[in-house]
Design a protein around this motif. Structure first.
Motif, PDB file in Angstrom:
ATOM      1  N   ALA A  23       0.826  -1.205   0.000  1.00 31.30           N
ATOM      2  CA  ALA A  23       0.000   0.000   0.000  1.00 31.30           C
ATOM      3  C   ALA A  23       0.866   1.264   0.000  1.00 31.30           C
ATOM      4  O   ALA A  23       0.537   2.262  -0.647  1.00 31.30           O
ATOM      5  N   HIS A  24       1.985   1.219   0.720  1.00 29.27           N
ATOM      6  CA  HIS A  24       2.922   2.348   0.735  1.00 29.27           C
ATOM      7  C   HIS A  24       3.474   2.600  -0.679  1.00 29.27           C
ATOM      8  O   HIS A  24       3.517   3.738  -1.152  1.00 29.27           O
ATOM      9  N   GLU A  25       3.864   1.528  -1.343  1.00 23.10           N
ATOM     10  CA  GLU A  25       4.414   1.677  -2.697  1.00 23.10           C
ATOM     11  C   GLU A  25       3.330   2.142  -3.671  1.00 23.10           C
ATOM     12  O   GLU A  25       3.600   2.918  -4.587  1.00 23.10           O
TER      13      GLU A  25
ATOM     14  N   GLY B 112       1.049   4.123  -2.849  1.00 15.91           N
ATOM     15  CA  GLY B 112       1.006   5.553  -2.567  1.00 15.91           C
ATOM     16  C   GLY B 112       2.041   6.313  -3.392  1.00 15.91           C
ATOM     17  O   GLY B 112       1.762   7.385  -3.929  1.00 15.91           O
ATOM     18  N   HIS B 113       3.229   5.756  -3.516  1.00 12.99           N
ATOM     19  CA  HIS B 113       4.243   6.405  -4.358  1.00 12.99           C
ATOM     20  C   HIS B 113       3.764   6.477  -5.808  1.00 12.99           C
ATOM     21  O   HIS B 113       3.998   7.464  -6.494  1.00 12.99           O
ATOM     22  N   TYR B 114       3.097   5.422  -6.250  1.00 12.95           N
ATOM     23  CA  TYR B 114       2.591   5.431  -7.630  1.00 12.95           C
ATOM     24  C   TYR B 114       1.549   6.526  -7.810  1.00 12.95           C
ATOM     25  O   TYR B 114       1.633   7.349  -8.718  1.00 12.95           O
TER      26      TYR B 114
ATOM     27  N   GLN C 116      14.759   2.602  -9.479  1.00 10.72           N
ATOM     28  CA  GLN C 116      14.108   1.974  -8.346  1.00 10.72           C
ATOM     29  C   GLN C 116      14.165   2.861  -7.116  1.00 10.72           C
ATOM     30  O   GLN C 116      15.206   3.383  -6.771  1.00 10.72           O
ATOM     31  N   HIS C 117      13.023   3.002  -6.481  1.00 13.78           N
ATOM     32  CA  HIS C 117      12.954   3.699  -5.207  1.00 13.78           C
ATOM     33  C   HIS C 117      12.812   2.621  -4.142  1.00 13.78           C
ATOM     34  O   HIS C 117      11.807   1.927  -4.074  1.00 13.78           O
ATOM     35  N   LEU C 118      13.846   2.467  -3.335  1.00 15.42           N
ATOM     36  CA  LEU C 118      13.886   1.379  -2.358  1.00 15.42           C
ATOM     37  C   LEU C 118      13.469   1.884  -0.988  1.00 15.42           C
ATOM     38  O   LEU C 118      13.931   2.938  -0.557  1.00 15.42           O
ATOM     39  N   ASP C 119      12.604   1.148  -0.329  1.00 12.10           N
ATOM     40  CA  ASP C 119      12.197   1.521   1.027  1.00 12.10           C
ATOM     41  C   ASP C 119      12.779   0.544   2.030  1.00 12.10           C
ATOM     42  O   ASP C 119      12.668  -0.658   1.885  1.00 12.10           O
ATOM     43  N   ARG C 120      13.370   1.106   3.055  1.00 12.39           N
ATOM     44  CA  ARG C 120      13.981   0.297   4.110  1.00 12.39           C
ATOM     45  C   ARG C 120      13.248   0.486   5.420  1.00 12.39           C
ATOM     46  O   ARG C 120      12.705   1.545   5.673  1.00 12.39           O
TER      47      ARG C 120
ATOM     48  N   PRO D 163      12.515   5.508  10.712  1.00  7.57           N
ATOM     49  CA  PRO D 163      12.392   6.544   9.685  1.00  7.57           C
ATOM     50  C   PRO D 163      12.729   5.947   8.317  1.00  7.57           C
ATOM     51  O   PRO D 163      13.596   5.091   8.217  1.00  7.57           O
ATOM     52  N   PHE D 164      12.051   6.420   7.332  1.00 11.04           N
ATOM     53  CA  PHE D 164      12.305   5.908   6.003  1.00 11.04           C
ATOM     54  C   PHE D 164      13.624   6.403   5.460  1.00 11.04           C
ATOM     55  O   PHE D 164      14.015   7.527   5.692  1.00 11.04           O
ATOM     56  N   GLU D 165      14.248   5.546   4.757  1.00 13.81           N
ATOM     57  CA  GLU D 165      15.486   5.945   4.115  1.00 13.81           C
ATOM     58  C   GLU D 165      15.350   5.576   2.642  1.00 13.81           C
ATOM     59  O   GLU D 165      15.360   4.417   2.282  1.00 13.81           O
TER      60      GLU D 165
ATOM     61  N   HIS E 243       7.610  12.899   1.561  1.00  9.30           N
ATOM     62  CA  HIS E 243       6.869  12.015   0.656  1.00  9.30           C
ATOM     63  C   HIS E 243       6.673  10.624   1.272  1.00  9.30           C
ATOM     64  O   HIS E 243       5.675   9.964   1.000  1.00  9.30           O
ATOM     65  N   GLU E 244       7.642  10.223   2.097  1.00  8.76           N
ATOM     66  CA  GLU E 244       7.489   8.924   2.772  1.00  8.76           C
ATOM     67  C   GLU E 244       6.333   8.974   3.766  1.00  8.76           C
ATOM     68  O   GLU E 244       5.565   8.025   3.891  1.00  8.76           O
ATOM     69  N   VAL E 245       6.227  10.107   4.466  1.00  9.56           N
ATOM     70  CA  VAL E 245       5.103  10.267   5.399  1.00  9.56           C
ATOM     71  C   VAL E 245       3.784  10.231   4.621  1.00  9.56           C
ATOM     72  O   VAL E 245       2.814   9.586   5.030  1.00  9.56           O
TER      73      VAL E 245
HETATM   74 ZN   LIG Z   1       8.658   4.973   0.266  1.00 16.12          ZN
END
Ligand SMILES: [Zn+2]
Length: 160
Positions: A67-69, A71-73, A84-88, A93-95, A107-109
């Motif tokens: 769902a988070h990804e 959201g990026h779309y 590629q946008h990688l989420d850790r 906190p998102f990196e 944007h991560e929030v």
């Molecule tokens: Zn993200």
């Protein structure tokens, strides 16, 4: 049909079918084993998009990542360049560790808020919680972790 209408069709009742929504939007969805500190990615290649989720994580976490990804779309795909946008590490906190793009912690929030909105729609979640009054039972019904549901209920002023 607009993107939002498509998404709405998959978010009418719990558990919300986030992978169904992703596929209905023409995005490739993949689960693959990733490193322990990686949750997922959003990949853009021209007009083709892929959402990847770490196959080793729990079903609830995979749904949240998906769902988070998504959201990026929906919110950020025009900000992202090919790659590629990688989420850790979802808990911390998102990196964002991808190539050149303009995705920031803000944007991560936003992507997290989007994920909570579609996995735990306000009206549905309030209705079910007010009926059952049980975080564990409602979390199971929505396929989310109890801690994610608690945050949602707090934000909806349903629990202290
Ligand atoms: Zn993200």
């Amino acid at each position: 049909m607009s993107e939002w209408e498509i998404i709405r069709q998959y978010t009418q009742r719990p558990p919300v079918d986030v992978v169904g929504a992703i596929r209905a939007l023409g995005i490739l969805y993949r689960e693959e084993p990733m490193r322990q500190d990686q949750s997922g990615y959003f990949q853009k290649s021209g007009n083709y998009y892929t959402i990847g989720v770490n196959a080793n994580e729990s079903p609830q976490r995979k749904r949240f990542t998906a769902a988070h990804e998504l959201g990026h779309y929906v919110l950020h795909r025009d900000l992202l360049q090919n790659g590629q946008h990688l989420d850790r590490l979802f808990s911390g906190p998102f990196e964002a560790t991808s190539g050149p793009n303009r995705i920031s912690p803000y944007h991560e929030v936003q992507a997290n808020r989007f994920a909570a909105d579609i996995l735990m729609p306000a009206a549905l979640v309030s209705q079910r919680f007010q009926r059952l009054m049980d975080v564990g039972a409602v979390a199971a019904e929505f396929g989310v972790s109890p801690s994610a549901l608690k945050i949602r209920l707090k934000n909806l002023n349903l629990i202290a």
